[in-house]
Write an enzyme that holds these catalytic residues in place. Sequence first.
Site, mmCIF file in Angstrom:
data_model
loop_
_atom_site.group_PDB
_atom_site.id
_atom_site.type_symbol
_atom_site.label_atom_id
_atom_site.label_comp_id
_atom_site.label_asym_id
_atom_site.label_seq_id
_atom_site.Cartn_x
_atom_site.Cartn_y
_atom_site.Cartn_z
ATOM 1 N N HIS A 77 0.830 -1.205 0.000
ATOM 2 C CA HIS A 77 0.000 0.000 0.000
ATOM 3 C C HIS A 77 0.867 1.259 0.000
ATOM 4 O O HIS A 77 0.551 2.247 -0.686
ATOM 5 C CB HIS A 77 -0.915 -0.013 1.227
ATOM 6 C CG HIS A 77 -1.703 1.244 1.390
ATOM 7 N ND1 HIS A 77 -1.393 2.200 2.340
ATOM 8 C CD2 HIS A 77 -2.786 1.728 0.716
ATOM 9 C CE1 HIS A 77 -2.246 3.191 2.257
ATOM 10 N NE2 HIS A 77 -3.098 2.945 1.279
ATOM 11 N N GLU A 80 1.931 1.826 -3.436
ATOM 12 C CA GLU A 80 0.832 2.365 -4.247
ATOM 13 C C GLU A 80 0.830 3.892 -4.201
ATOM 14 O O GLU A 80 0.668 4.568 -5.225
ATOM 15 C CB GLU A 80 -0.495 1.815 -3.743
ATOM 16 C CG GLU A 80 -1.719 2.411 -4.428
ATOM 17 C CD GLU A 80 -2.921 2.502 -3.510
ATOM 18 O OE1 GLU A 80 -3.525 3.590 -3.416
ATOM 19 O OE2 GLU A 80 -3.257 1.477 -2.889
ATOM 20 N N HIS A 81 1.022 4.456 -3.016
ATOM 21 C CA HIS A 81 1.083 5.907 -2.875
ATOM 22 C C HIS A 81 2.299 6.485 -3.595
ATOM 23 O O HIS A 81 2.208 7.514 -4.274
ATOM 24 C CB HIS A 81 1.167 6.284 -1.391
ATOM 25 C CG HIS A 81 -0.146 6.241 -0.681
ATOM 26 N ND1 HIS A 81 -0.672 7.328 -0.016
ATOM 27 C CD2 HIS A 81 -1.047 5.237 -0.511
ATOM 28 C CE1 HIS A 81 -1.838 7.000 0.528
ATOM 29 N NE2 HIS A 81 -2.082 5.729 0.246
ATOM 30 N N GLU A 157 -4.095 7.967 7.123
ATOM 31 C CA GLU A 157 -5.079 7.036 6.556
ATOM 32 C C GLU A 157 -5.382 5.905 7.527
ATOM 33 O O GLU A 157 -6.533 5.484 7.672
ATOM 34 C CB GLU A 157 -4.553 6.480 5.229
ATOM 35 C CG GLU A 157 -5.574 5.642 4.485
ATOM 36 C CD GLU A 157 -5.096 5.205 3.116
ATOM 37 O OE1 GLU A 157 -5.818 4.414 2.464
ATOM 38 O OE2 GLU A 157 -4.001 5.629 2.693
#
Length: 457
Positions: A77, A80-81, A157
Amino acid sequence: MRRTTRITTARPTSAVGRAVPGQRRADGGRGAVRKTVLPGGLRIVTEAVPGVRSVTFGIWARVGSRDETPALNGATHYLEHLLFKGTERRSALDISSAVDAVGGEMNAFTTKEFTCYYARVLDADLPLAIDIVCDMLTSSVIAAEEVEAERGVILEEIAMTEDDPSDTVHDLFATTLLGDSPLGRPVLGTVQTVNELTRDRVARFYRRHYQPPRLVVTAAGNVSHDAVVDAVGAAFERAGALSHGDAEPVAPRTGHRALRSTGRVEVLERPTEQAHMVLGMPGLSRHDERRWALGVLATALGGGMSSRLFQEVREKRGLAYSIYTHTSGFADCGLFGVYAGCRPDRLPDVLKICREQLADVAEHGIGDEETRRAIGQLTGSTVLGLEDTGSLMHRLGKSEVCWGRQLSVDDLLGRIAAVTPDDIRGVARDILGRRPSLSVIGPLDDRQAARLSDATV
């Protein structure tokens, strides 16, 4: 040498005697699905939808949080950013401003087994979308300063997710059944693991998993398959990313794993207004042919306003606002669960009703009328859910990554329509007949948690 195939299927007959909505054939619009494999093992799958003015273009990587070690939890993840933060040719602002300038949308998501990056643009702007997304996937810089800046965003997040117990309880349920395993850990990682990830570790993860044999390119909308293949091939060649000779695409994940014994109870005390629960048990893997029957069963139990649980818990007794069933099918196992959110003092009653309904269906199955209604609901929602290019692109990518083949909408609807009450009774007995586990987040003390544990017997 490129290998290209056109994917077509015969129209199935509905097992319940009514027409099955499906794809229009290649000469009538939707349904012209084609696949090409480039020499380095890169797969490109498109579906032409003439008559629309948009295209959704995506690249799928067969890597998710289950590919992480405990120390790397959250790396997929995090990456992904970071792929949005600049390449050798573009800065982060260049990427976002180019897409904004044509009114497009760009985003990505990470799951436990794959990651997807996509852009939705006007058909005339597809070359731009291809160039940008391919550039991100092949040539990300992963600058040290961006790693540090994005760390704070990801921690926010995580905090945002933890502030939503209706979301977090599903992570807790996965841990309850899957334990401290790659599938049982949160996709986002934890505050500790994210804080400990370094630029070098993330960059090594990127180089290992973002290779052409592990990638699938998909596009749906007003597209020419050959034009997409040429543009993607050129973008990967420019980045030097097709130097793998005759490498074959990585095969879909398979296997079988036994989940933790049922009957477990996990309670996370939080000062929330509602108690949020998931009651469930091991389900089916996505390769299990019984998954079609389980999908119909889950719909009948808690898939809509006419479902058993919605009627019993909300409509008749007013005990909860939100209640539904859900299934998760991984490559080697699966989960089945019932979610409900209610006031803490109502939780025992909600839990009792859910237990009774699961037990009743495990013993008796569901009737013909419930079966027909659930099949109709699944059929309609499946077709309506594929009315935009983004949904079509998602179906293409997930099918290729998870199964290595394309199951047409006609075939999918035919499988649903063919489910019988006997099929449902069999899968209900096998799945719902097990002692369930329970995960709860809410303002419950140890005494209340112990009572919940007794209620799962």
